[in-house]
Design an enzyme around this catalytic site. Structure first.
Site, PDB file in Angstrom:
ATOM      1  N   SER A 197     -12.952  15.166  23.217  1.00  0.00           N
ATOM      2  CA  SER A 197     -14.240  14.349  23.308  1.00  0.00           C
ATOM      3  C   SER A 197     -14.119  13.063  24.169  1.00  0.00           C
ATOM      4  CB  SER A 197     -14.895  14.522  22.179  1.00  0.00           C
ATOM      5  OG  SER A 197     -16.297  14.407  22.487  1.00  0.00           O
ATOM      6  N   LYS A 206     -11.730  12.020  27.343  1.00  0.00           N
ATOM      7  CA  LYS A 206     -11.941  11.481  28.573  1.00  0.00           C
ATOM      8  C   LYS A 206     -10.594  10.435  28.743  1.00  0.00           C
ATOM      9  CE  LYS A 206     -16.654  10.916  26.920  1.00  0.00           C
ATOM     10  NZ  LYS A 206     -17.417  12.046  27.262  1.00  0.00           N
ATOM     11  N   TRP A 246     -23.441  20.284  25.902  1.00  0.00           N
ATOM     12  CA  TRP A 246     -23.479  18.686  25.969  1.00  0.00           C
ATOM     13  C   TRP A 246     -22.232  18.293  26.975  1.00  0.00           C
ATOM     14  CZ3 TRP A 246     -26.951  15.358  26.164  1.00  0.00           C
ATOM     15  CH2 TRP A 246     -26.873  13.726  25.946  1.00  0.00           C
ATOM     16  N   HIS A 258     -18.460  21.927  19.244  1.00  0.00           N
ATOM     17  CA  HIS A 258     -17.579  20.823  19.619  1.00  0.00           C
ATOM     18  C   HIS A 258     -16.580  20.320  18.467  1.00  0.00           C
ATOM     19  CE1 HIS A 258     -17.354  17.015  22.022  1.00  0.00           C
ATOM     20  NE2 HIS A 258     -17.466  16.276  20.868  1.00  0.00           N
TER      21      HIS A 258
HETATM   22  C1  GCU Z   1     -20.863  11.710  22.150  1.00  0.00           C
HETATM   23  C2  GCU Z   1     -20.889  11.421  23.693  1.00  0.00           C
HETATM   24  C3  GCU Z   1     -19.944  12.390  24.388  1.00  0.00           C
HETATM   25  C4  GCU Z   1     -18.501  12.267  23.528  1.00  0.00           C
HETATM   26  C5  GCU Z   1     -18.933  12.620  22.205  1.00  0.00           C
HETATM   27  C6  GCU Z   1     -17.585  12.239  21.423  1.00  0.00           C
HETATM   28  O1  GCU Z   1     -21.547  13.084  21.974  1.00  0.00           O
HETATM   29  O2  GCU Z   1     -22.350  11.845  24.181  1.00  0.00           O
HETATM   30  O3  GCU Z   1     -19.893  11.685  25.881  1.00  0.00           O
HETATM   31  O4  GCU Z   1     -17.679  13.113  24.164  1.00  0.00           O
HETATM   32  O5  GCU Z   1     -19.707  11.726  21.574  1.00  0.00           O
HETATM   33  O6  GCU Z   1     -16.642  11.597  21.549  1.00  0.00           O
HETATM   34  O7  GCU Z   1     -17.431  12.974  20.404  1.00  0.00           O
END
Ligand code: GCU
Length: 412
Positions: A249, A253, A340, A390
């Site tokens: 997540s 990134k 998402w 997720h």
């Molecule tokens: C939120 C956010 C995402 C991210 C995620 C996470 O959902 O919107 O961009 O990847 O948190 O880091 O768990």
């Protein structure tokens, strides 16, 4: 990283300033990674390496993630804990990125002492090293932690959180299969709460000029991953092992950015990274640039906010970030219910990076249609999607290990 950035800085100084976001043209179609800013076509590996790659590094630094801190150093690491139980060689280091910098703790899990790891997975964790293994010798983080996660209380870690992330990191499975894991708590680098308190920001800002166009939290985490590589390069037990950038997540990134910017990473495996990482900024599926900037303004730099309403003005798309990894392998891993993070758009991002890999004769994305569930695609640009939601779990690690085993660089 330190050496890699010196020529870049010289280059940046000689180059004209980049336009304000508002002055950029609208590019509704995804921009071509092989067309340079001056409009010329990149047709050779040299052109990619010497012209276009540095240009793309500069664009991401300027318009999105912010430029990373300059070299601090010397990076030092002192063993604060060591154990050899359960066929794992566990060490925790106190890492300092420069004189007077606050300590960041690095947890290193290797196969039984004496067995060289086939590769080491490097990535930031969400809850503290003490959650990764149920080992009382591992320090409990004193940093700010996320609310209501792994038994945290009042934004502090508690003993009840020890080992709660066993099923997330699967360190014993990693070690049993001959691999290593190097992980640190992101909040010790920069507490993820949107201000400059805590972590290494106050120290960094006292050493080098900071402005809001510079690093956001994601860039700082990625920079810290490179500092981990500095540590691993100095350790006899790890210096020869290939390193794989991995993260889930927001940390996914981070993993892709770290791999893109630091060519010492042999492979990048971002899991369910989504917007601001592996998903396209253009289009309407999943999280938008505006949503991510509104909720997590500190993750990116100030210029990125200018694209909230017009992501089509970004002079790049996320496949440019993947292309910075070329010729090194990348795996995008996803979960069906995690819309998402836009798993379908992510597959398109991977495919769009393919021409750069082909130019470098590095293979690419071997499939034109999204692989079926539970099927790892072949190729340097791999894709995988499983059922479920997720999260990072053992099933994901099995695929990370499979992909890594298939693509391990020969010798280092
Ligand atoms: C939120 C956010 C995402 C991210 C995620 C996470 O959902 O919107 O961009 O990847 O948190 O880091 O768990």
């Amino acid at each position: 990283m330190i050496q890699a950035f010196i020529p870049l800085l010289i280059l940046a100084a000689a180059e004209p300033a980049l336009p304000e976001p508002a002055a950029l043209p609208v590019l509704a179609d995804w921009p071509d990674p092989l067309t340079a800013i001056d409009g010329s076509r990149i047709t050779t590996a040299e052109g990619w390496k010497n012209q276009r790659r540095p240009e793309i590094v500069r664009l991401f630094g300027h318009y999105m993630y912010g430029t990373m801190p300059e070299a601090t150093g010397p990076v030092t690491a002192k063993v604060r804990y060591e154990s050899n139980a359960n066929s794992m060689w566990v060490r925790e280091f106190d890492v300092s990125v420069g004189p007077g910098a606050p300590v960041i703790r690095l947890l290193l899990v290797l196969p039984k002492q004496g067995n060289s790891p086939k590769a080491i997975f490097v990535g930031p964790n969400f809850n503290g090293n003490h959650a990764v293994l149920a080992d009382p010798g591992i320090a409990m983080t004193q940093a700010w932690v996320y609310p209501d996660r792994m038994n945290s209380k009042d934004n502090r870690a508690t003993e009840a959180g020890r080992g709660q992330g066993l099923g997330v990191w699967n360190a014993s499975m990693i070690a049993e299969q001959g691999f290593g894991l190097a992980t640190f708590y992101g909040g010790e680098v920069d507490p993820d709460r949107g201000d400059e308190r805590g972590g290494i920001q106050p120290w960094l800002r006292s050493k080098q000029a900071y402005s809001p166009e510079k690093w956001g939290t994601i860039a700082l985490y990625a920079w810290a991953m490179s500092r981990v590589l500095d540590v691993l390069a100095n350790e006899a037990s790890t210096a020869k092992a290939p390193v794989v950038a991995v993260g889930h997540s927001r940390m996914g990134k981070t993993a892709l950015l770290a791999g893109a910017m630091d060519e010492r990473f042999a492979i990048a495996i971002p899991l369910q990274a989504g917007c601001g990482g592996t998903a396209p900024s253009r289009g309407k599926i999943g999280e938008s640039v505006k949503q991510i900037n509104d909720r997590f303004p500190h993750w990116f730099n100030s210029h990125y906010k200018a694209f909230n309403e017009r992501p089509e003005k970004l002079p790049f798309e996320q496949h440019h970030l993947v292309a910075l990894m070329a010729p090194r392998p990348v795996l995008f891993a996803n979960a069906l219910e995690d819309t998402w993070a836009n798993p379908v758009g992510q597959f398109e991002v991977l495919r769009a990076a393919d021409p750069v890999y082909r130019l470098l004769k590095a293979g690419g994305c071997d499939t034109t249609t999204m692989p079926a569930l539970n099927t790892l695609s072949s190729g340097t640009l791999g894709y995988y999607i499983r059922p479920g939601k997720h999260e990072m779990k053992a099933d994901d690690w099995k695929v990370f290990i499979k992909f890594t085993s298939q693509h391990l660089p020969k010798g280092k």
